[in-house]
Each structure stands twice: as C-alpha cells, then as structure tokens.
Design an enzyme around this catalytic site. Sequence first.
Site, PDB file in Angstrom:
ATOM      1  N   PHE A  78     -12.638  53.655 -34.486  1.00 42.98           N
ATOM      2  CA  PHE A  78     -12.973  52.917 -35.708  1.00 42.98           C
ATOM      3  C   PHE A  78     -11.725  52.493 -36.489  1.00 42.98           C
ATOM      4  CE2 PHE A  78     -16.719  55.636 -35.148  1.00 42.98           C
ATOM      5  CZ  PHE A  78     -17.773  54.788 -35.460  1.00 42.98           C
ATOM      6  N   ASP A 122     -18.426  41.165 -35.914  1.00 40.59           N
ATOM      7  CA  ASP A 122     -18.959  39.836 -35.578  1.00 40.59           C
ATOM      8  C   ASP A 122     -17.997  38.722 -35.995  1.00 40.59           C
ATOM      9  OD1 ASP A 122     -19.284  40.054 -38.340  1.00 40.59           O
ATOM     10  OD2 ASP A 122     -21.436  39.607 -38.342  1.00 40.59           O
ATOM     11  N   TYR A 148      -7.237  39.208 -40.410  1.00 42.40           N
ATOM     12  CA  TYR A 148      -8.031  40.390 -40.010  1.00 42.40           C
ATOM     13  C   TYR A 148      -8.814  40.118 -38.731  1.00 42.40           C
ATOM     14  CZ  TYR A 148     -12.187  43.341 -39.727  1.00 42.40           C
ATOM     15  OH  TYR A 148     -13.204  44.144 -39.257  1.00 42.40           O
ATOM     16  N   LYS A 152      -8.613  41.682 -34.842  1.00 45.47           N
ATOM     17  CA  LYS A 152      -9.745  42.375 -34.202  1.00 45.47           C
ATOM     18  C   LYS A 152     -10.074  41.678 -32.866  1.00 45.47           C
ATOM     19  CE  LYS A 152     -11.888  45.402 -35.369  1.00 45.47           C
ATOM     20  NZ  LYS A 152     -11.696  46.893 -35.209  1.00 45.47           N
ATOM     21  N   LYS A 203     -18.319  39.824 -59.657  1.00 45.26           N
ATOM     22  CA  LYS A 203     -17.495  38.638 -59.355  1.00 45.26           C
ATOM     23  C   LYS A 203     -17.929  38.029 -58.023  1.00 45.26           C
ATOM     24  CE  LYS A 203     -14.638  39.694 -62.814  1.00 45.26           C
ATOM     25  NZ  LYS A 203     -15.534  39.804 -63.980  1.00 45.26           N
ATOM     26  N   GLY A 273     -10.039  30.115 -46.548  1.00 45.63           N
ATOM     27  CA  GLY A 273     -10.608  30.114 -45.183  1.00 45.63           C
ATOM     28  C   GLY A 273     -11.938  30.847 -45.081  1.00 45.63           C
ATOM     29  N   HIS A 274     -12.614  31.045 -46.198  1.00 41.66           N
ATOM     30  CA  HIS A 274     -13.830  31.870 -46.308  1.00 41.66           C
ATOM     31  C   HIS A 274     -14.899  31.496 -45.266  1.00 41.66           C
ATOM     32  CE1 HIS A 274     -16.711  33.749 -49.527  1.00 41.66           C
ATOM     33  NE2 HIS A 274     -16.777  34.354 -48.366  1.00 41.66           N
TER      34      HIS A 274
HETATM   35  P1  NAD Z   1     -12.210  51.344 -43.604  1.00 41.40           P
HETATM   36  O1  NAD Z   1     -11.102  50.478 -44.068  1.00 41.40           O
HETATM   37  O2  NAD Z   1     -13.197  51.872 -44.587  1.00 41.40           O
HETATM   38  O3  NAD Z   1     -11.616  52.599 -42.813  1.00 41.40           O
HETATM   39  C1  NAD Z   1     -10.548  52.498 -41.921  1.00 41.40           C
HETATM   40  C2  NAD Z   1     -10.033  53.905 -41.645  1.00 41.40           C
HETATM   41  O4  NAD Z   1      -8.984  53.805 -40.682  1.00 41.40           O
HETATM   42  C3  NAD Z   1      -9.456  54.599 -42.877  1.00 41.40           C
HETATM   43  O5  NAD Z   1      -9.895  55.933 -42.950  1.00 41.40           O
HETATM   44  C4  NAD Z   1      -7.944  54.532 -42.648  1.00 41.40           C
HETATM   45  O6  NAD Z   1      -7.240  55.616 -43.247  1.00 41.40           O
HETATM   46  C5  NAD Z   1      -7.874  54.582 -41.131  1.00 41.40           C
HETATM   47  N1  NAD Z   1      -6.648  53.967 -40.602  1.00 41.40           N
HETATM   48  C6  NAD Z   1      -6.121  52.746 -40.926  1.00 41.40           C
HETATM   49  N2  NAD Z   1      -4.972  52.541 -40.250  1.00 41.40           N
HETATM   50  C7  NAD Z   1      -4.799  53.622 -39.467  1.00 41.40           C
HETATM   51  C8  NAD Z   1      -3.794  54.002 -38.522  1.00 41.40           C
HETATM   52  N3  NAD Z   1      -2.747  53.199 -38.245  1.00 41.40           N
HETATM   53  N4  NAD Z   1      -3.918  55.188 -37.884  1.00 41.40           N
HETATM   54  C9  NAD Z   1      -4.963  56.012 -38.155  1.00 41.40           C
HETATM   55  N5  NAD Z   1      -5.939  55.726 -39.048  1.00 41.40           N
HETATM   56  C10 NAD Z   1      -5.848  54.542 -39.689  1.00 41.40           C
HETATM   57  O7  NAD Z   1     -12.945  50.516 -42.462  1.00 41.40           O
HETATM   58  P2  NAD Z   1     -14.496  50.426 -42.089  1.00 41.40           P
HETATM   59  O8  NAD Z   1     -15.148  49.414 -42.925  1.00 41.40           O
HETATM   60  O9  NAD Z   1     -15.047  51.799 -42.010  1.00 41.40           O
HETATM   61  O10 NAD Z   1     -14.380  49.817 -40.618  1.00 41.40           O
HETATM   62  C11 NAD Z   1     -14.251  50.684 -39.489  1.00 41.40           C
HETATM   63  C12 NAD Z   1     -14.231  49.857 -38.226  1.00 41.40           C
HETATM   64  O11 NAD Z   1     -15.440  49.110 -38.128  1.00 41.40           O
HETATM   65  C13 NAD Z   1     -13.098  48.829 -38.171  1.00 41.40           C
HETATM   66  O12 NAD Z   1     -12.630  48.781 -36.850  1.00 41.40           O
HETATM   67  C14 NAD Z   1     -13.759  47.525 -38.554  1.00 41.40           C
HETATM   68  O13 NAD Z   1     -13.098  46.447 -37.986  1.00 41.40           O
HETATM   69  C15 NAD Z   1     -15.137  47.717 -37.969  1.00 41.40           C
HETATM   70  N6  NAD Z   1     -16.240  46.998 -38.613  1.00 41.40           N
HETATM   71  C16 NAD Z   1     -16.441  47.097 -39.960  1.00 41.40           C
HETATM   72  C17 NAD Z   1     -17.540  46.478 -40.540  1.00 41.40           C
HETATM   73  C18 NAD Z   1     -17.821  46.589 -42.026  1.00 41.40           C
HETATM   74  O14 NAD Z   1     -18.772  45.968 -42.505  1.00 41.40           O
HETATM   75  N7  NAD Z   1     -17.080  47.355 -42.798  1.00 41.40           N
HETATM   76  C19 NAD Z   1     -18.421  45.735 -39.740  1.00 41.40           C
HETATM   77  C20 NAD Z   1     -18.171  45.632 -38.358  1.00 41.40           C
HETATM   78  C21 NAD Z   1     -17.094  46.298 -37.808  1.00 41.40           C
HETATM   79  O1  DAU Z   2     -18.887  41.017 -40.676  1.00 41.28           O
HETATM   80  C1  DAU Z   2     -18.260  42.250 -40.511  1.00 41.28           C
HETATM   81  C2  DAU Z   2     -17.114  42.372 -41.486  1.00 41.28           C
HETATM   82  O2  DAU Z   2     -17.702  42.581 -42.770  1.00 41.28           O
HETATM   83  C3  DAU Z   2     -16.163  43.502 -41.146  1.00 41.28           C
HETATM   84  O3  DAU Z   2     -15.510  43.194 -39.948  1.00 41.28           O
HETATM   85  C4  DAU Z   2     -15.113  43.700 -42.248  1.00 41.28           C
HETATM   86  O4  DAU Z   2     -14.326  44.833 -41.964  1.00 41.28           O
HETATM   87  C5  DAU Z   2     -15.839  43.909 -43.564  1.00 41.28           C
HETATM   88  O5  DAU Z   2     -14.900  44.007 -44.631  1.00 41.28           O
HETATM   89  C6  DAU Z   2     -16.791  42.748 -43.821  1.00 41.28           C
HETATM   90  O6  DAU Z   2     -16.054  41.520 -44.041  1.00 41.28           O
HETATM   91  P1  DAU Z   2     -16.427  40.494 -45.214  1.00 41.28           P
HETATM   92  O7  DAU Z   2     -15.228  39.723 -45.524  1.00 41.28           O
HETATM   93  O8  DAU Z   2     -17.695  39.783 -44.889  1.00 41.28           O
HETATM   94  O9  DAU Z   2     -16.778  41.576 -46.367  1.00 41.28           O
HETATM   95  P2  DAU Z   2     -16.440  41.666 -47.920  1.00 41.28           P
HETATM   96  O10 DAU Z   2     -17.169  42.859 -48.444  1.00 41.28           O
HETATM   97  O11 DAU Z   2     -14.997  41.543 -48.215  1.00 41.28           O
HETATM   98  O12 DAU Z   2     -17.146  40.351 -48.512  1.00 41.28           O
HETATM   99  C7  DAU Z   2     -18.512  40.061 -48.247  1.00 41.28           C
HETATM  100  C8  DAU Z   2     -18.800  38.682 -48.817  1.00 41.28           C
HETATM  101  O13 DAU Z   2     -18.741  38.743 -50.258  1.00 41.28           O
HETATM  102  C9  DAU Z   2     -17.791  37.628 -48.414  1.00 41.28           C
HETATM  103  O14 DAU Z   2     -18.471  36.393 -48.240  1.00 41.28           O
HETATM  104  C10 DAU Z   2     -16.827  37.536 -49.606  1.00 41.28           C
HETATM  105  C11 DAU Z   2     -17.741  37.842 -50.771  1.00 41.28           C
HETATM  106  N1  DAU Z   2     -17.140  38.527 -51.949  1.00 41.28           N
HETATM  107  C12 DAU Z   2     -16.366  39.614 -51.727  1.00 41.28           C
HETATM  108  C13 DAU Z   2     -15.830  40.310 -52.799  1.00 41.28           C
HETATM  109  C14 DAU Z   2     -14.962  41.523 -52.576  1.00 41.28           C
HETATM  110  C15 DAU Z   2     -17.444  38.082 -53.229  1.00 41.28           C
HETATM  111  O15 DAU Z   2     -18.169  37.077 -53.439  1.00 41.28           O
HETATM  112  N2  DAU Z   2     -16.929  38.775 -54.283  1.00 41.28           N
HETATM  113  C16 DAU Z   2     -16.135  39.878 -54.131  1.00 41.28           C
HETATM  114  O16 DAU Z   2     -15.717  40.468 -55.131  1.00 41.28           O
END
Ligand code: NAD
Ligand code: DAU
Length: 332
Positions: A78, A122, A148, A152, A203, A273-274
């Site tokens: 992860f 995704d 980002y 990935k 926001k 680039g949103h």
């Molecule tokens: P997060 O940012 O909450 O957690 C990332 C964790 O990785 C943290 O605990 C951080 O300390 C650790 N980390 C970062 N760099 C590191 C390193 N060099 N060595 C060891 N540990 C390290 O992330 P998340 O939202 O939990 O996402 C986890 C995984 O799931 C990621 O690979 C992300 O791409 C993927 N993902 C996230 C989402 C989402 O919606 N958040 C959706 C799909 C996939």
């Molecule tokens: O789709 C999976 C991805 O979802 C993961 O790979 C990423 O790790 C995870 O961070 C997430 O990416 P997004 O960029 O979609 O998530 P985020 O929570 O940053 O933003 C969700 C949407 O909300 C996006 O369209 C940007 C918008 N946004 C975000 C913030 C922080 C706002 O409108 N206001 C905000 O304050």
Amino acid sequence: MSRLLVTGGAGFIGSNFVHHVVRRTDHHVTVLDALTYAGNRASLEGVPEDRMTFVRGDISDARLVDELVSLADSVVHFAAESHNDNSLAEPRPFLDTNVVGTFTLLEAVRRHDRRFHHISTDEVYGDLELDDPERFTETTPYNPSSPYSSTKAASDLLVRAWVRSFGVRATLSNCSNNYGPFQHVEKFIPRQITNVLEGTRPKLYGAGANVRDWIHADDHSAAVLLILERGEIGETYLVGADGERSNKEVVELILELMGEDPQAYDHVVDRAGHDLRYAIDSTKLRRELGWEPVYSDFPAGLTATIRWYRENAQWWRPAKRATEEFYQARGQ
Ligand code: NAD
Ligand code: DAU
C-alpha cells in the site's frame, strides 16, 4: 496462519486493511511504514501485540526490505505518496516512493519468491467525460494525468514486467476513491467534515462537477484479501462499488448530514489538470472472485464517517493546521 508484510500499514487504507485482516483471519502482520506526514501509528491502536509487528522504515531501503520480505509469506503493498495536490506542489517524493520503492520491493520478492499484491488506483486510466456511458475496465488503456497518477502507472507497469520477465507471483488491483475512518484531513471528505467541525466553510474546487466513484475502505480491504487468497497470478482486478457522485453533491450531503445549510460552502481555485470523472466496472472481481460491497448505502457510510471524525478529534487535529496552511497558500 500466514505471515503478511503490509507496506504503508499506518496510512489510511493500509491501517483499515490491517484491522480487517486481524478481525477476519489468523494471519500475523508485519507493517513496514516510514511514518511520513501521512502515516499515523495511532491508526493501528487496538491491534493485539501478538498479531502485529511494526517496523518504521522506508520501502526504498533495499537491505531492510530484503530482510522483511525474506521473513514473510506474502507482501501487500500500500505504501505510496498518495495525494494529487502534493504531487503538483512537489513531484520528487512520488518518484522516490511510488517508483523506486515499488522497484525495491519487486527485487526482494523476486529474490525470495514471495507472493506480491500491488495496490493501485483507477487514476492510471485518466478520466472520462461526464456523459460517457463507458466505465474503466481492466483493458482500458493507461492515460494518467498527474505526477501522482503517472508514478502509480509506472509502478503498475513495473509489476507487470516483473511478472512476465521474472515470473514474480503478483496480482494488481486498481480501486476508486476510498472513504472511511483514518483518512488524512488533506483528502476531500475528511477535509470538509473537519472544516465543518471547526466552524470553517467547506472548499469546493472549481464548479464541483467532477465525479468520483466512492467506496468504503472496508469493502476495498475485503477485495484485497480475496485477491490475495484467490486471485490469478499476473491478473489485474478493478475494485469499485458503483458509487459515482459529483463533488458538489458530496459536499452538500456532508453539510446536510451535519445539520448545516447545504449551500454554506466556498468555491476555490481548481486543481491543475483536474480529472473530470472516474468510474469503475468491477464485473471481473464480482464474477470471478464473488466479491460484493457491503457499504452500498453512501449516506449511511458517510454518517458513520462523520461520527468517527466527531469522536476522534485527537487523531486528526494535529494535522489540520498545516494542511489548511498548504491549501491557503494555493488559494484552495
Ligand atoms: P496514505 O497517504 O494515507 O498512506 C500512505 C502510507 O504510506 C503512510 O502511512 C506513509 O507513512 C507510508 N509511506 C509513504 N512513503 C513511504 C515510504 N517511502 N516507505 C514506507 N512507507 C511509506 O495513502 P492511502 O490513501 O492509504 O493509499 C494507500 C494506497 O492505496 C496507495 O498505494 C494509493 O495509491 C492507493 N489507492 C488509494 C486510494 C484512495 O482513495 N485513497 C484509492 C485507490 C488506491
Ligand atoms: O481515484 C482514486 C484516488 O482517489 C487515489 O488514487 C488517490 O490516492 C486519492 O487521493 C484519491 O484522489 P482524488 O484526487 O480523487 O482525491 P481527493 O480527495 O484529493 O479529491 C477528491 C475530489 O475532490 C477531487 O475531484 C478534488 C476535489 N476536492 C478536493 C479537495 C481536497 C475539492 O473539491 N476540494 C478539496 O478541498
């Protein structure tokens, strides 16, 4: 009983996964996590000591990774730099962790012939038009937009190459946007909930028409465990729960569920680039492995998440001020 090495286990989804595994199996978990700004040891509180070993370290540290991989049966990866806005402000750590870190793990699992599951997103597929009837599938071409998502995508391609060239026993999953407890306040849903809790207006980037496909983190964990146990080596599985909603809808729902005026939010500078829309077709995972999401009622899942942030201010408050300073400097 199996020994799992979970990288990034102190992050949002990783910690939810560790709790899930400890509840549902008798596996022993070793967490390898660097505890960056995104990692929080407190997210693993309550995991019994005899079920988990915590190691603070970097996934790019080849010696440490080699030792930990040699002691495990399987690795679930992860760890990542995960936030798009940070990747626009400073891309370098994304290359170091997401690309070089994944490479380091792949070399270790190759050396020790260990089962590997790679967690991805995704976002590697780019975005869809709002009115496009298509959703992402396992055969959608890669087309990432941000630093980002491009790192990935690079990490996914490394995993595929290590499977084909070196016979590494790996699977991949690409999931949509997760929500639930232990998510950092930089992310959309926790940022808005904690803003309301602090008396600040939510926001919304731009007009807020962008669509995300929400899934509860526990449903993601169940999918990952299933793929680890029954997934076919070399295969990719898309994970999504049919949870498409515009950001505007989500922010208004949060305000309504928190007893506030649903229009009491600000429009702020849009993300460069949103990506417009993500949408997942998870037919393969459902048909081949029998996975089904449990949290199909988004307002109910969001209500529980709001309650969690209300009751756990000590968990998120230390990160809130620095997060808001970062956004303020960007007009967001
Ligand atoms: P997060 O940012 O909450 O957690 C990332 C964790 O990785 C943290 O605990 C951080 O300390 C650790 N980390 C970062 N760099 C590191 C390193 N060099 N060595 C060891 N540990 C390290 O992330 P998340 O939202 O939990 O996402 C986890 C995984 O799931 C990621 O690979 C992300 O791409 C993927 N993902 C996230 C989402 C989402 O919606 N958040 C959706 C799909 C996939
Ligand atoms: O789709 C999976 C991805 O979802 C993961 O790979 C990423 O790790 C995870 O961070 C997430 O990416 P997004 O960029 O979609 O998530 P985020 O929570 O940053 O933003 C969700 C949407 O909300 C996006 O369209 C940007 C918008 N946004 C975000 C913030 C922080 C706002 O409108 N206001 C905000 O304050």
